[in-house]
Design an enzyme around this catalytic site. Sequence first.
Site, PDB file in Angstrom:
ATOM      1  N   SER A   1      10.807 -11.892  -6.344  1.00  0.00           N
ATOM      2  CA  SER A   1      12.363 -12.302  -7.564  1.00  0.00           C
ATOM      3  C   SER A   1      13.020 -13.066  -6.377  1.00  0.00           C
ATOM      4  O   SER A   1      13.218 -13.205  -4.911  1.00  0.00           O
ATOM      5  CB  SER A   1      12.007 -10.635  -6.513  1.00  0.00           C
ATOM      6  OG  SER A   1      13.620  -9.947  -7.359  1.00  0.00           O
TER       7      SER A   1
ATOM      8  N   ILE B   1      19.974  -9.696 -28.659  1.00  0.00           N
ATOM      9  CA  ILE B   1      19.189 -10.670 -29.188  1.00  0.00           C
ATOM     10  C   ILE B   1      20.527 -11.598 -30.389  1.00  0.00           C
ATOM     11  O   ILE B   1      20.721 -10.984 -30.753  1.00  0.00           O
ATOM     12  CB  ILE B   1      17.892 -11.100 -30.413  1.00  0.00           C
ATOM     13  CG1 ILE B   1      16.762 -10.497 -29.313  1.00  0.00           C
ATOM     14  CG2 ILE B   1      17.982 -12.135 -31.431  1.00  0.00           C
ATOM     15  CD1 ILE B   1      15.652  -9.664 -29.869  1.00  0.00           C
TER      16      ILE B   1
ATOM     17  N   CYS C   1       0.427  -1.213  -0.417  1.00  0.00           N
ATOM     18  CA  CYS C   1      -0.224   0.227  -0.357  1.00  0.00           C
ATOM     19  C   CYS C   1       0.746   1.152   0.245  1.00  0.00           C
ATOM     20  O   CYS C   1       1.801   1.353  -0.232  1.00  0.00           O
ATOM     21  CB  CYS C   1      -0.567   0.198   1.144  1.00  0.00           C
ATOM     22  SG  CYS C   1      -2.036  -1.271   1.126  1.00  0.00           S
TER      23      CYS C   1
END
Length: 617
Positions: free
Chosen positions: A374, A305, A2
């Site tokens: 995480s 990539i 919050c």
Amino acid sequence: MCGINGIFLHNSPVKSVDPEELLATRDYMYNRGPDGEGLWISRCGRIGLGHRRLAIIELSSLGAQPMHTSDGQLSITFNGEIYNHIELRKNLEAKGFTFRSHSDTEVLLHLYRDLGIEMIEHLRGMFAFALWDNHNRKLIVARDPYGIKPVYYSNSSGIFRFASQVKALLAGDHIDSSINPAGLVSFLLWGSASEPFTLYQNISILPAGHILEIDNFGKKKIHQYWDINNVINRSYSASTKIPASQAIELGISAIKDSVKAHMVADVPIGTFLSAGLDSATITGLAQELVNEPVTAMTLAFEEFIGRSLDEVPVATEIARILGVRHNIVTARMDEVENELSTFLNTMDQPSIDGINTWFVSKAAKNAGLKVVLSGLGGDEMLGGYDTFETIPEIIKHSAGYNSNLLLNNLFFNIHSFFAANFSHLNPNNSDILNMTRNITSAYQLKKGLFMPWELKHLIDNDIMLEGINRLSKIAEFESVSNIDSDFGKIVALESKKYMRNQLLRDTDWIGMAHSLEIRVPLVDHVLLNSLVGLAANRKIGYKKEILPRSLSTKLGDNIIKRPKTGFTIPIWRWLNNSNSFSAWKRNRYLRHENIIPNKRWAYCILEQCPQISKYLK
């Protein structure tokens, strides 16, 4: 999770809390809590609390805040999660306490009534809360041991104000926004402002593991209830008595216990998944605890990539082995350009990190998630960073240079002159002998952003000197000299400097900007006590080997033995290819080819703040 805020008129001629200021501060934090809102001002008008709600536990209106005891003597506004709230509730019920909700917030109220401020010792979680004790006429503000959840405050002219964000306090429009030199200098030295400083003179952050009490007469007391240095020493000593045959089993049990504790929620929980062992382990253990596939989010950069820095192929393989639902989000140059202004405007305190977390958090929100796990914290606790190897080596090899003090003092004076006047030739190494005499200064050499002798090229001399002087006053709080092992000292430095002031802070404001609660099972004070000593004594394997061993499903050697790459972003390309990142080109010093991209990026961030830009060279 919050947003909290409040105003306490402890010693002010003002008769009552201004509801408009309270609302302005609260509603600046809308994204921290889009599921609900609350506002309470006491009958006497001297105390007001605000709350924005992201409903995770007790989704009904019974979990609304600010929350009060039935007799109205205790009121609280709370941000975070108490992972052991069910256990605490059972103990309180056995003592005769009754509950109206299933929320962890109500547990805090009753626990305070039972134990007083000592309640803090019983909490396992991430939290920042403000509790008004009407009987004793005092406000209590507390923050979790690691400092996962922040709380900022201002105390001037007899008025105490607090909030979950710096910019929320400023939004109330009653706090002077003059710059704090210590906040500015520490950002340049480390890439983030060091606690308890912020960028602003009149706003401080309550340090991690601390409690602040302020009474009706304005008497303020801040005390530390948790010290990572002491925990590391106790864990190190206790681990010497644990047989190697039991260490692995105990380590695995502690890791599993922490992940299980962090799975308490009334909504689905996803994960961030990179190619690293931390996030792979957290994702795998989370999947073992639920029946449905866990949603795992992986961030990719178009520039990477097909290159070794591309984490997608390995992350995809991990997701397949673990059986999770895998979502890949790719950030492209044009997206960065479009998001940059939003990112910088939302940034609560300046930080050189966070773009990666911004994009993966945005993707998690778009995937419908409200909570993710995480892997942050594994490197700091288990020695995953190269600092655990390089810093002791630096100290060892420099010892010979320090043996002849008279000769070396002369050399250091000459060397410092060259460092100050020709540091652009190789800035981070220009004073290497001075900064390799102890672990703390060697750590700054290794992990710092700008070196101290570089600051005069960036900001006005007066503000630089004042900032350095103020920072010296928190040296004791940040000291690691009383820790018994070099490994433990680096754990503390990584946890205090890098993780607490930057990674955790960025995780909070970025996650909350996307109405996303990010939990960090490897940043847990109970886990640290169990594991860090075993890691320091090398009883649970090399670096993070213990993590994948805790999984029921085994990962391949190509994953486990993969060299650490870190959560990298292609910032050097963005700086050179984008007009939005061109501020650094105006500073002659920053144009030198040996200046690393992160330093240029830091300068660009400061350029975005009008109060700071006037001090920049």
